[in-house]
Design a protein around this motif. Structure first.
Motif, PDB file in Angstrom:
ATOM      1  N   ALA A 249     -16.962   1.514  30.366  1.00  0.00           N
ATOM      2  CA  ALA A 249     -16.671   0.280  29.079  1.00  0.00           C
ATOM      3  C   ALA A 249     -17.852  -0.715  29.875  1.00  0.00           C
ATOM      4  O   ALA A 249     -18.204  -1.225  30.906  1.00  0.00           O
ATOM      5  N   PHE A 250     -18.842  -1.263  28.528  1.00  0.00           N
ATOM      6  CA  PHE A 250     -19.680  -2.606  29.746  1.00  0.00           C
ATOM      7  C   PHE A 250     -20.281  -3.209  28.005  1.00  0.00           C
ATOM      8  O   PHE A 250     -19.845  -2.912  26.717  1.00  0.00           O
ATOM      9  N   GLY A 251     -20.967  -4.342  28.233  1.00  0.00           N
ATOM     10  CA  GLY A 251     -20.304  -5.511  26.941  1.00  0.00           C
ATOM     11  C   GLY A 251     -21.755  -6.662  27.791  1.00  0.00           C
ATOM     12  O   GLY A 251     -21.418  -6.779  29.024  1.00  0.00           O
ATOM     13  N   ASP A 252     -21.250  -7.951  26.603  1.00  0.00           N
ATOM     14  CA  ASP A 252     -21.948  -8.773  26.521  1.00  0.00           C
ATOM     15  C   ASP A 252     -21.436 -10.215  27.548  1.00  0.00           C
ATOM     16  O   ASP A 252     -21.434 -11.194  27.426  1.00  0.00           O
ATOM     17  N   ALA A 253     -19.792  -9.914  27.124  1.00  0.00           N
ATOM     18  CA  ALA A 253     -19.153 -10.981  27.244  1.00  0.00           C
ATOM     19  C   ALA A 253     -17.531 -10.063  27.752  1.00  0.00           C
ATOM     20  O   ALA A 253     -17.925  -8.671  27.493  1.00  0.00           O
ATOM     21  N   GLU A 254     -16.418 -11.049  28.722  1.00  0.00           N
ATOM     22  CA  GLU A 254     -15.641 -10.813  29.204  1.00  0.00           C
ATOM     23  C   GLU A 254     -14.557  -9.806  27.994  1.00  0.00           C
ATOM     24  O   GLU A 254     -14.134  -8.480  28.293  1.00  0.00           O
ATOM     25  N   VAL A 255     -14.531 -10.144  26.732  1.00  0.00           N
ATOM     26  CA  VAL A 255     -13.788  -9.915  25.599  1.00  0.00           C
ATOM     27  C   VAL A 255     -14.436  -8.516  25.371  1.00  0.00           C
ATOM     28  O   VAL A 255     -14.041  -7.713  24.896  1.00  0.00           O
ATOM     29  N   ASP A 256     -15.135  -8.233  25.757  1.00  0.00           N
ATOM     30  CA  ASP A 256     -15.897  -6.274  25.236  1.00  0.00           C
ATOM     31  C   ASP A 256     -15.277  -5.746  26.141  1.00  0.00           C
ATOM     32  O   ASP A 256     -15.049  -4.569  25.904  1.00  0.00           O
ATOM     33  N   ILE A 257     -15.113  -6.068  26.951  1.00  0.00           N
ATOM     34  CA  ILE A 257     -14.161  -5.300  28.561  1.00  0.00           C
ATOM     35  C   ILE A 257     -12.603  -5.388  28.399  1.00  0.00           C
ATOM     36  O   ILE A 257     -12.115  -5.973  28.355  1.00  0.00           O
TER      37      ILE A 257
ATOM     38  N   GLY B 200     -15.397 -18.360  14.306  1.00  0.00           N
ATOM     39  CA  GLY B 200     -14.123 -18.275  14.357  1.00  0.00           C
ATOM     40  C   GLY B 200     -14.049 -16.935  13.643  1.00  0.00           C
ATOM     41  O   GLY B 200     -14.621 -15.764  12.411  1.00  0.00           O
ATOM     42  N   ASP B 201     -13.078 -16.026  14.048  1.00  0.00           N
ATOM     43  CA  ASP B 201     -12.403 -14.728  13.630  1.00  0.00           C
ATOM     44  C   ASP B 201     -11.462 -14.630  12.775  1.00  0.00           C
ATOM     45  O   ASP B 201     -10.723 -14.847  13.793  1.00  0.00           O
ATOM     46  N   CYS B 202     -11.996 -13.764  11.991  1.00  0.00           N
ATOM     47  CA  CYS B 202     -10.587 -13.650  11.283  1.00  0.00           C
ATOM     48  C   CYS B 202     -10.206 -11.936  11.289  1.00  0.00           C
ATOM     49  O   CYS B 202     -10.996 -11.312  10.647  1.00  0.00           O
ATOM     50  N   ALA B 203      -9.667 -10.889  11.935  1.00  0.00           N
ATOM     51  CA  ALA B 203      -9.317  -9.245  12.274  1.00  0.00           C
ATOM     52  C   ALA B 203      -7.971  -8.543  12.181  1.00  0.00           C
ATOM     53  O   ALA B 203      -7.140  -9.692  11.858  1.00  0.00           O
ATOM     54  N   LEU B 204      -8.169  -7.949  11.382  1.00  0.00           N
ATOM     55  CA  LEU B 204      -6.818  -6.797  11.529  1.00  0.00           C
ATOM     56  C   LEU B 204      -6.050  -6.755  13.382  1.00  0.00           C
ATOM     57  O   LEU B 204      -5.939  -6.810  14.019  1.00  0.00           O
ATOM     58  N   LYS B 205      -4.485  -6.637  13.084  1.00  0.00           N
ATOM     59  CA  LYS B 205      -3.770  -7.000  14.515  1.00  0.00           C
ATOM     60  C   LYS B 205      -4.125  -5.891  14.934  1.00  0.00           C
ATOM     61  O   LYS B 205      -3.593  -5.453  15.987  1.00  0.00           O
ATOM     62  N   HIS B 206      -3.780  -4.837  14.359  1.00  0.00           N
ATOM     63  CA  HIS B 206      -3.856  -3.450  14.738  1.00  0.00           C
ATOM     64  C   HIS B 206      -4.846  -3.097  14.648  1.00  0.00           C
ATOM     65  O   HIS B 206      -5.474  -1.003  15.431  1.00  0.00           O
ATOM     66  N   ILE B 207      -6.338  -3.349  14.759  1.00  0.00           N
ATOM     67  CA  ILE B 207      -7.989  -2.369  15.273  1.00  0.00           C
ATOM     68  C   ILE B 207      -8.541  -3.914  15.992  1.00  0.00           C
ATOM     69  O   ILE B 207      -8.591  -5.263  16.168  1.00  0.00           O
TER      70      ILE B 207
ATOM     71  N   LYS C  74     -10.552  -3.637  19.731  1.00  0.00           N
ATOM     72  CA  LYS C  74     -11.926  -2.059  21.007  1.00  0.00           C
ATOM     73  C   LYS C  74     -10.819  -1.654  21.855  1.00  0.00           C
ATOM     74  O   LYS C  74     -11.206  -0.745  21.471  1.00  0.00           O
ATOM     75  N   GLN C  75      -9.980  -1.900  22.257  1.00  0.00           N
ATOM     76  CA  GLN C  75      -9.179  -0.813  23.555  1.00  0.00           C
ATOM     77  C   GLN C  75      -8.443   0.023  22.390  1.00  0.00           C
ATOM     78  O   GLN C  75      -8.120   1.175  22.907  1.00  0.00           O
ATOM     79  N   GLU C  76      -7.821  -0.491  20.883  1.00  0.00           N
ATOM     80  CA  GLU C  76      -7.736   0.794  20.540  1.00  0.00           C
ATOM     81  C   GLU C  76      -8.844   2.141  20.302  1.00  0.00           C
ATOM     82  O   GLU C  76      -7.967   2.729  19.890  1.00  0.00           O
ATOM     83  N   ALA C  77      -9.679   0.985  19.852  1.00  0.00           N
ATOM     84  CA  ALA C  77     -10.548   2.272  19.018  1.00  0.00           C
ATOM     85  C   ALA C  77     -10.801   2.966  20.000  1.00  0.00           C
ATOM     86  O   ALA C  77     -10.860   3.854  20.355  1.00  0.00           O
ATOM     87  N   ILE C  78     -10.761   2.576  21.254  1.00  0.00           N
ATOM     88  CA  ILE C  78     -11.534   3.640  22.619  1.00  0.00           C
ATOM     89  C   ILE C  78     -10.374   4.593  23.004  1.00  0.00           C
ATOM     90  O   ILE C  78     -10.798   5.692  23.551  1.00  0.00           O
ATOM     91  N   LYS C  79      -9.322   4.086  22.657  1.00  0.00           N
ATOM     92  CA  LYS C  79      -7.958   5.531  22.584  1.00  0.00           C
ATOM     93  C   LYS C  79      -8.431   6.176  21.346  1.00  0.00           C
ATOM     94  O   LYS C  79      -7.562   7.314  22.415  1.00  0.00           O
ATOM     95  N   GLU C  80      -8.460   5.962  20.907  1.00  0.00           N
ATOM     96  CA  GLU C  80      -8.951   6.845  18.946  1.00  0.00           C
ATOM     97  C   GLU C  80      -9.693   7.862  20.047  1.00  0.00           C
ATOM     98  O   GLU C  80      -9.450   9.011  19.551  1.00  0.00           O
TER      99      GLU C  80
END
Length: 460
Positions: free
Chosen positions: A451-459, A422-429, A431-437
């Motif tokens: 963009a590349f990654g080892d799973a669909e969620v990485d894109i 399971g993952d617990c993360a901050l809502k405003h952070i 990968k999409q927001e990081a790329i925009k920054e």
């Protein structure tokens, strides 16, 4: 060239971290290069050699290396500031002083002399580094210590952020390497303060005294921002505890009003001077004050730092893990350790193996997969952006989702009820927001981004 062995004195955790990284690096290198012939001792399960310095009832001691170091490159790591260790003298407990640690270092060198191919000393906090020069009828302790190590057969001395690296002039024929943790400070600062703006209008580097000028100049040049300095005005007509007392700290530099300020030095000893500087910076209307030092000694405790944090005079204190630190320090909201920022619970070393096997890894070793992970006894860390946890069942995820609706909740390692983590993360952070920054910061077009990654969620 000879096989490496590591002996640890007063810094077992640090030595184990170095050992894990070295083991991982060499194993990966052997696999990547597909070497047919591997030098003896090049790739090992561990490079640490067990040693100790037991004491007689009178407090006298001896050095004992528990396995052969013949023909090896022996690296002896020692933390001379680790006062948490102790020994008994005639039934009385004594805490280890830097003098005691240095004496133990010489004992282990003596035990290895004539056997090891080469002896090297890794001493992050340089013993007697602050007594590096003579101003009156004083001893030159640091130079004497280095000369003594050289005479005992030590080939190289490795230290970090020496108080004055020019002390190496006392041993001109020996190796002396002095490393600076500047990159680690920058990484910790930027990671823990997301809204930090690194430009000349919003950030300034301050040296708390004349001795730290070179560090501040280097730091400010890397970041491309201005710097200032304080100098100590002393009363030379009085001596207190062997020193002329500081009357005031005077500031030289541009205005700090509205800016974030980084105060950088090699160490916090009692912290009095550093706190006085921080208070003066705040009184000059600085926005925030961040203290960065290689060594956090806190010789007079943390009460003053707690007080200054509560009053808003300091915002963060960043140190490395190169020396022993008070366990209490690691729980403070204002404290940040300059490392890779990857933490694990004490039982993850064992529990993680089963979960990683379920994920598809063969014979996983948690310490090989996460060589930089730290396993603190207290897991309170103030600047966390994401937490991963092992699911005992899918109900764990549903319970988390219900209990913490303010966080982003995800699962991975399997779809739906087959999820392993399971993952617990901050809502405003994300990968999409990081790329925009990154795009905004580098001022580049989206058309030039891949963009590349080892799973669909990485894109995103």
């Amino acid at each position: 060239v000879a096989p490496i062995r590591i002996a640890a004195l007063g810094c077992r955790e640090l030595a184990e971290e170095v050992d894990r990284k070295l083991v991982k690096f060499r194993k990966e290198l052997v696999e990547r290069k597909q070497l047919s012939a591997i030098p003896q001792g090049y790739s090992e399960e561990s490079f640490i050699v067990e040693c100790e310095c037991p004491r007689f009832g009178t407090g006298e001691g001896k050095g004992y290396i528990k396995e052969s170091v013949r023909g090896t490159d022996l690296y002896i790591m020692v933390d001379v500031t680790n006062y948490s260790e102790s020994y008994t003298v005639c039934g009385h407990e004594n805490h280890m002083s830097p003098d005691n640690h240095f004496q133990d270092l010489k004992r282990i060198i003596s035990a290895a002399t004539g056997k090891a191919h080469r002896i090297n000393v890794i001493m992050p906090f340089l013993y007697e580094g602050r007594q590096h020069r003579r101003t009156k009828r004083e001893s030159l302790d640091c130079a004497l210590a280095l000369k003594e190590l050289s005479d005992m057969g030590v080939s190289n001395i490795i230290t970090f952020d020496a108080h004055d690296p020019r002390v190496q002039n006392s041993i001109p024929l020996n190796g002396f390497d002095n490393f600076f943790p500047t990159y680690q400070f920058l990484k910790a600062l930027i990671k823990s303060v997301p809204d930090l703006r690194v430009d000349n209008d919003h950030l300034m580097i301050i040296s708390p005294d004349e001795g730290a000028m070179s560090r501040a100049v280097y730091f400010s040049n890397i970041l491309g921002v201005d710097m200032g300095m304080f100098y100590k005005r002393r009363d030379y007509s009085t001596i207190v505890n062997g020193k002329n007392p500081i009357v005031a700290h005077e500031f030289l530099g541009d205005s700090v009003e509205g800016k974030d300020v980084v105060v950088i030095d090699d160490m916090i000893s009692s912290g009095g001077s550093m706190l006085d500087v921080a208070k003066q910076i705040k009184e000059r209307k600085a926005k925030r004050v961040f203290i960065c030092t290689t060594y956090g000694l806190f010789t007079e405790g943390l009460a003053k730092f707690d007080e200054y944090y509560e009053k808003g005079w300091i915002d963060r204190v960043i140190t490395t893990n190169l020396n022993y630190r008070l366990p209490e320090l690691l729980t403070k909201e204002y404290y940040i350790e300059a490392n890779d920022g990857l933490y694990g619970s004490q039982n993850f070393k064992v529990r993680g193996v089963g979960a990683l096997k379920q994920y598809g890894m063969k014979n996983p070793d948690v310490m090989e997969i996460y060589p930089t992970m730290i396993f603190p006894k207290n897991l309170y860390v103030e600047n966390v952006t994401k937490i991963n946890y092992i699911l005992e069942s899918y109900q764990d995820y549903l319970d988390f989702k219900k209990a913490f609706p303010e966080f982003k909740d995800l699962t991975w390692g399997g779809k739906g009820e087959k999820a392993i983590f399971g993952d617990c993360a901050l809502k405003h952070i994300d990968k999409q927001e990081a790329i925009k920054e990154i795009i905004d910061y580098l001022k580049i077009n989206k058309e030039n981004i891949y963009a590349f990654g080892d799973a669909e969620v990485d894109i995103p």
